[in-house]
Design a protein around this motif. Structure first.
Motif, PDB file in Angstrom:
ATOM      1  N   PHE A 161      52.802  -5.949  12.051  1.00 15.66           N
ATOM      2  CA  PHE A 161      52.429  -4.764  12.832  1.00 15.66           C
ATOM      3  C   PHE A 161      52.181  -5.148  14.284  1.00 15.66           C
ATOM      4  O   PHE A 161      52.684  -4.502  15.218  1.00 15.66           O
ATOM      5  N   VAL A 162      51.424  -6.221  14.469  1.00 18.98           N
ATOM      6  CA  VAL A 162      51.120  -6.708  15.814  1.00 18.98           C
ATOM      7  C   VAL A 162      52.427  -7.047  16.539  1.00 18.98           C
ATOM      8  O   VAL A 162      52.625  -6.705  17.708  1.00 18.98           O
ATOM      9  N   LYS A 163      53.302  -7.704  15.803  1.00 14.86           N
ATOM     10  CA  LYS A 163      54.583  -8.102  16.395  1.00 14.86           C
ATOM     11  C   LYS A 163      55.358  -6.865  16.863  1.00 14.86           C
ATOM     12  O   LYS A 163      55.919  -6.848  17.965  1.00 14.86           O
ATOM     13  N   VAL A 164      55.345  -5.845  15.998  1.00 19.18           N
ATOM     14  CA  VAL A 164      56.062  -4.609  16.335  1.00 19.18           C
ATOM     15  C   VAL A 164      55.474  -3.984  17.591  1.00 19.18           C
ATOM     16  O   VAL A 164      56.196  -3.575  18.513  1.00 19.18           O
ATOM     17  N   ILE A 165      54.137  -3.936  17.647  1.00 21.78           N
ATOM     18  CA  ILE A 165      53.481  -3.344  18.824  1.00 21.78           C
ATOM     19  C   ILE A 165      53.904  -4.089  20.095  1.00 21.78           C
ATOM     20  O   ILE A 165      54.277  -3.478  21.110  1.00 21.78           O
ATOM     21  N   ILE A 166      53.853  -5.418  20.017  1.00 21.66           N
ATOM     22  CA  ILE A 166      54.159  -6.212  21.210  1.00 21.66           C
ATOM     23  C   ILE A 166      55.618  -6.028  21.624  1.00 21.66           C
ATOM     24  O   ILE A 166      55.917  -5.867  22.813  1.00 21.66           O
ATOM     25  N   ASN A 167      56.485  -6.017  20.621  1.00 19.86           N
ATOM     26  CA  ASN A 167      57.902  -5.827  20.939  1.00 19.86           C
ATOM     27  C   ASN A 167      58.155  -4.466  21.554  1.00 19.86           C
ATOM     28  O   ASN A 167      58.942  -4.336  22.494  1.00 19.86           O
ATOM     29  N   THR A 168      57.456  -3.457  21.018  1.00 13.84           N
ATOM     30  CA  THR A 168      57.583  -2.108  21.584  1.00 13.84           C
ATOM     31  C   THR A 168      57.161  -2.123  23.048  1.00 13.84           C
ATOM     32  O   THR A 168      57.839  -1.556  23.917  1.00 13.84           O
ATOM     33  N   SER A 169      56.032  -2.804  23.299  1.00 14.77           N
ATOM     34  CA  SER A 169      55.546  -2.906  24.672  1.00 14.77           C
ATOM     35  C   SER A 169      56.582  -3.553  25.565  1.00 14.77           C
ATOM     36  O   SER A 169      56.883  -3.074  26.671  1.00 14.77           O
ATOM     37  N   LYS A 170      57.120  -4.635  25.040  1.00 14.96           N
ATOM     38  CA  LYS A 170      58.096  -5.388  25.822  1.00 14.96           C
ATOM     39  C   LYS A 170      59.322  -4.519  26.143  1.00 14.96           C
ATOM     40  O   LYS A 170      59.741  -4.420  27.305  1.00 14.96           O
ATOM     41  N   GLN A 171      59.834  -3.859  25.115  1.00 14.22           N
ATOM     42  CA  GLN A 171      61.022  -3.014  25.302  1.00 14.22           C
ATOM     43  C   GLN A 171      60.719  -1.865  26.252  1.00 14.22           C
ATOM     44  O   GLN A 171      61.541  -1.494  27.099  1.00 14.22           O
ATOM     45  N   SER A 172      59.497  -1.300  26.111  1.00 19.10           N
ATOM     46  CA  SER A 172      59.116  -0.187  26.979  1.00 19.10           C
ATOM     47  C   SER A 172      59.101  -0.651  28.430  1.00 19.10           C
ATOM     48  O   SER A 172      59.577   0.057  29.326  1.00 19.10           O
ATOM     49  N   LEU A 173      58.512  -1.842  28.628  1.00 17.74           N
ATOM     50  CA  LEU A 173      58.424  -2.371  29.982  1.00 17.74           C
ATOM     51  C   LEU A 173      59.821  -2.620  30.548  1.00 17.74           C
ATOM     52  O   LEU A 173      60.092  -2.351  31.712  1.00 17.74           O
ATOM     53  N   GLN A 174      60.670  -3.126  29.643  1.00 17.67           N
ATOM     54  CA  GLN A 174      62.064  -3.350  30.051  1.00 17.67           C
ATOM     55  C   GLN A 174      62.702  -2.023  30.474  1.00 17.67           C
ATOM     56  O   GLN A 174      63.340  -1.932  31.529  1.00 17.67           O
ATOM     57  N   THR A 175      62.469  -0.999  29.638  1.00 15.57           N
ATOM     58  CA  THR A 175      62.981   0.341  29.925  1.00 15.57           C
ATOM     59  C   THR A 175      62.465   0.819  31.280  1.00 15.57           C
ATOM     60  O   THR A 175      63.205   1.383  32.095  1.00 15.57           O
ATOM     61  N   LEU A 176      61.179   0.570  31.491  1.00 12.34           N
ATOM     62  CA  LEU A 176      60.539   0.978  32.731  1.00 12.34           C
ATOM     63  C   LEU A 176      61.215   0.308  33.934  1.00 12.34           C
ATOM     64  O   LEU A 176      61.435   0.942  34.970  1.00 12.34           O
ATOM     65  N   CYS A 177      61.524  -0.957  33.716  1.00 10.92           N
ATOM     66  CA  CYS A 177      62.222  -1.717  34.749  1.00 10.92           C
ATOM     67  C   CYS A 177      63.525  -1.013  35.131  1.00 10.92           C
ATOM     68  O   CYS A 177      63.798  -0.775  36.314  1.00 10.92           O
ATOM     69  N   TYR A 178      64.283  -0.687  34.078  1.00  8.77           N
ATOM     70  CA  TYR A 178      65.572  -0.033  34.315  1.00  8.77           C
ATOM     71  C   TYR A 178      65.359   1.303  35.000  1.00  8.77           C
ATOM     72  O   TYR A 178      66.106   1.690  35.900  1.00  8.77           O
ATOM     73  N   THR A 179      64.329   2.035  34.555  1.00  8.62           N
ATOM     74  CA  THR A 179      64.037   3.341  35.143  1.00  8.62           C
ATOM     75  C   THR A 179      63.739   3.196  36.633  1.00  8.62           C
ATOM     76  O   THR A 179      64.217   3.990  37.461  1.00  8.62           O
ATOM     77  N   ASP A 180      62.925   2.160  36.931  1.00  6.64           N
ATOM     78  CA  ASP A 180      62.583   1.943  38.344  1.00  6.64           C
ATOM     79  C   ASP A 180      63.840   1.653  39.158  1.00  6.64           C
ATOM     80  O   ASP A 180      64.001   2.155  40.275  1.00  6.64           O
ATOM     81  N   GLU A 181      64.722   0.883  38.539  1.00  4.60           N
ATOM     82  CA  GLU A 181      65.984   0.582  39.223  1.00  4.60           C
ATOM     83  C   GLU A 181      66.770   1.875  39.454  1.00  4.60           C
ATOM     84  O   GLU A 181      67.350   2.095  40.525  1.00  4.60           O
ATOM     85  N   MET A 182      66.744   2.731  38.424  1.00  6.91           N
ATOM     86  CA  MET A 182      67.443   4.006  38.509  1.00  6.91           C
ATOM     87  C   MET A 182      66.865   4.841  39.648  1.00  6.91           C
ATOM     88  O   MET A 182      67.609   5.478  40.423  1.00  6.91           O
ATOM     89  N   VAL A 183      65.535   4.867  39.763  1.00 10.08           N
ATOM     90  CA  VAL A 183      64.868   5.632  40.824  1.00 10.08           C
ATOM     91  C   VAL A 183      65.327   5.109  42.192  1.00 10.08           C
ATOM     92  O   VAL A 183      65.625   5.888  43.105  1.00 10.08           O
ATOM     93  N   THR A 184      65.427   3.785  42.286  1.00 13.29           N
ATOM     94  CA  THR A 184      65.902   3.182  43.537  1.00 13.29           C
ATOM     95  C   THR A 184      67.329   3.667  43.847  1.00 13.29           C
ATOM     96  O   THR A 184      67.655   4.014  44.991  1.00 13.29           O
ATOM     97  N   GLN A 185      68.122   3.682  42.747  1.00 13.36           N
ATOM     98  CA  GLN A 185      69.499   4.179  42.892  1.00 13.36           C
ATOM     99  C   GLN A 185      69.501   5.619  43.412  1.00 13.36           C
ATOM    100  O   GLN A 185      70.255   5.962  44.311  1.00 13.36           O
ATOM    101  N   PHE A 186      68.614   6.434  42.825  1.00 14.77           N
ATOM    102  CA  PHE A 186      68.522   7.831  43.257  1.00 14.77           C
ATOM    103  C   PHE A 186      68.199   7.909  44.740  1.00 14.77           C
ATOM    104  O   PHE A 186      68.774   8.716  45.479  1.00 14.77           O
ATOM    105  N   ASP A 187      67.269   7.030  45.156  1.00 14.13           N
ATOM    106  CA  ASP A 187      66.878   7.032  46.564  1.00 14.13           C
ATOM    107  C   ASP A 187      68.086   6.735  47.457  1.00 14.13           C
ATOM    108  O   ASP A 187      68.290   7.379  48.506  1.00 14.13           O
ATOM    109  N   SER A 188      68.913   5.781  47.023  1.00 14.18           N
ATOM    110  CA  SER A 188      70.099   5.478  47.841  1.00 14.18           C
ATOM    111  C   SER A 188      71.078   6.658  47.814  1.00 14.18           C
ATOM    112  O   SER A 188      71.742   6.950  48.813  1.00 14.18           O
TER     113      SER A 188
END
Lengths: 398, 102
Positions: A161-188
């Motif tokens: 369960f702990v592993k799943v939570i941490i992996n979810t966090s990691k993937q979410s953060l990764q997703t967030l990273c991509y989203t931030d990149e996307m926002v930057t793209q939008f700005d351009s």
């Protein structure tokens, strides 16, 4: 008695005669000594006779009066003796029987309780064996879920369960990273749109200029004025389109902001409760392990103890053979009492056969006594031999 | 700044320090602390001595850092975690993934 009296008289007269003779005739010393010796002999023989008479009063028929008195006394004494013996025998017999039944009862009770104990101990042994079997089969067989396996299973689940939570966090953060990149793209894209807007404005300006120039040219620029007007309307259209795109992208940015929020919620789970659960789990694990160890140790101890109880019970049962020995002892005591009884019976016959001579009866009594004495001695000898062999030999369970 | 980083190119070392609360709000700063560092075989140190609270996103961030470190063939050491933080790291079984120095 009479003969001794005569002898006394004879000895007396003889000595008087001799003394007179001596005094009178002044005879020599040797004669005097012979006379003294004669006197001594007489006295001694008299004494001997008296003694013999006292000793063998039964055999002497000479003194009738004395023997009559003795018979009565003997009858009385023998009667008393017989009475006494009878009473004692009765009491002893009664006590013997009482002891015998008491011992029998006690032994039966003890023996039964020992057998019961043995059965219980066997049951206990079986239970312990099955307990050992169960506790040892925990690890091999997962068919019977135990507390230990359950806790360890829960522990593994929690870890997963702990592993799943941490992996979810990691993937979410990764997703967030991509989203931030996307926002930057939008700005351009916005920048590009601004450039396009600039172009449209310039085009609009150019079209305006072209229209002015066309008006100045007069009739000749009439066609050009139409084109300039079209270009202007195109630039206005492109500006409107630009605005639409800007609006759409702004909407997309808003949606992305919402996405960020939900991803944030997904990524940041509070670990405190998990931490507590984990702590509790390991606590429980330790406890279960301790309990298991303790149980196992106790069961092992019990397993050692049970055969000991069995041995003790067996020893107790074996010791119950004392009943057998006691019964034998009581039996020989009974025989001894029987012997006394036989003597007593002979004593009774004294009364019954009054006409018989006391002497004869006494002789019978004496013979009987001797006979019984020998019998008893023989029996005692046989018994002591038997007892020795009993104590030396192995004693079997009965 | 809740996250401070200190790069020394000479020693091939980067030291990242996180303050009291290590949670989602720091993710941008945390990522920025190491993302520019693309040198190969770099030694990364994450100092958690001042950190008192950590949630799952912090663990996720550390895992992302680990991915970054692995991508550039570097090493990662977590320094001086407090008891609470160490407990969380243990539950997450991070000691199997990276070195934790106390």
């Amino acid at each position: 008695m009479l003969a001794s009296k005569n002898m006394l008289w004879l000895a007396g007269s003889l000595s008087v005669l001799l003394i007179v003779n001596q005094l009178w005739l002044q005879s020599d010393l040797l004669f005097y000594l012979a006379q003294l010796y004669l006197l001594g002999f007489m006295t001694f023989s008299l004494y001997q006779q008296e003694k013999e008479k006292i000793n063998s009063s039964a055999s002497s028929n000479n003194n009738k009066q004395m023997s009559d008195v003795d018979d009565v006394l003997i009858h009385e004494v023998i009667f008393e003796l017989q009475q006494f013996l009878h009473q004692e025998i009765d009491i002893i017999e009664k006590e013997l029987n009482r002891t015998k039944s008491l011992v029998e009862e006690a032994v039966t009770g003890i023996s039964e309780s020992f057998k019961y104990l043995q059965g219980l101990s066997g049951e206990q042994q079986n239970m312990i064996l099955s307990l050992i079997k169960n506790s040892s089969s925990l690890d091999e067989n997962d068919e019977n879920p135990t507390l230990e396996s359950f806790v360890s299973h829960a522990n593994t689940t929690l870890e997963g369960f702990v592993k799943v939570i941490i992996n979810t966090s990691k993937q979410s953060l990764q997703t967030l990273c991509y989203t931030d990149e996307m926002v930057t793209q939008f700005d351009s894209i916005f920048n590009l749109l601004a450039q396009v807007e600039g172009l449209a404005t310039q085009t609009n300006l150019l079209a305006l200029n072209a229209a002015i120039e066309a008006a100045r040219a007069g009739e000749a620029g009439r066609g050009f004025a139409v084109v300039a007007n079209e270009v202007r309307s195109l630039s206005v259209g492109s500006t409107e389109l630009n605005q639409d795109i800007r609006n759409e992208i702004s909407n997309a940015k808003e949606i992305i902001a919402k996405l960020r929020d939900s991803v944030e919620q997904m990524a940041s789970a509070d670990m405190t409760s998990t931490l507590e659960a984990k702590d509790k789990m390991s606590e429980m694990m330790t406890h279960v392990e301790k309990v298991n160890k303790h149980t196992f140790a106790s069961v092992e101890e019990l397993a050692i103890l049970a055969p000991k109880i069995n041995d003790a019970v067996a020893l107790g049962v074996r010791s119950l053979q004392f009943e057998d020995l006691t019964r034998q002892s009581l039996h020989s005591l009974h025989e001894n009492v029987q012997s006394i009884q036989a003597i007593s019976d002979v004593l009774i016959s004294f009364e019954q056969n009054d006409q018989k001579l006391v002497h004869q009866q006494l002789m019978v009594l004496k013979d009987k006594c001797q006979e019984i004495y020998h019998q008893t001695k023989q029996a005692e000898k046989a018994r002591s031999v038997k007892q020795i062999s009993m104590t030396e030999g192995e004693i079997d369970l009965f | 700044m809740s996250v401070s980083s200190n790069i020394s190119q000479e020693d091939n070392k980067i030291n990242i320090v996180v303050n009291e609360r290590f949670d989602f709000s720091l993710h941008q700063q945390f990522r920025d602390a190491y993302s520019q560092c693309t040198t190969k075989k770099f030694n990364y140190a994450l100092d958690l001595s001042q950190t008192e609270y950590m949630d799952s996103s912090a663990l996720g961030m550390i895992l992302l850092l680990k991915d970054h470190v692995d991508m550039y063939e570097g090493t990662l050491v977590i320094l001086n975690p407090s008891d609470t933080v160490n407990k969380i790291l243990t539950i997450a079984q991070f000691h199997r993934l990276m070195t934790i120095e106390r």
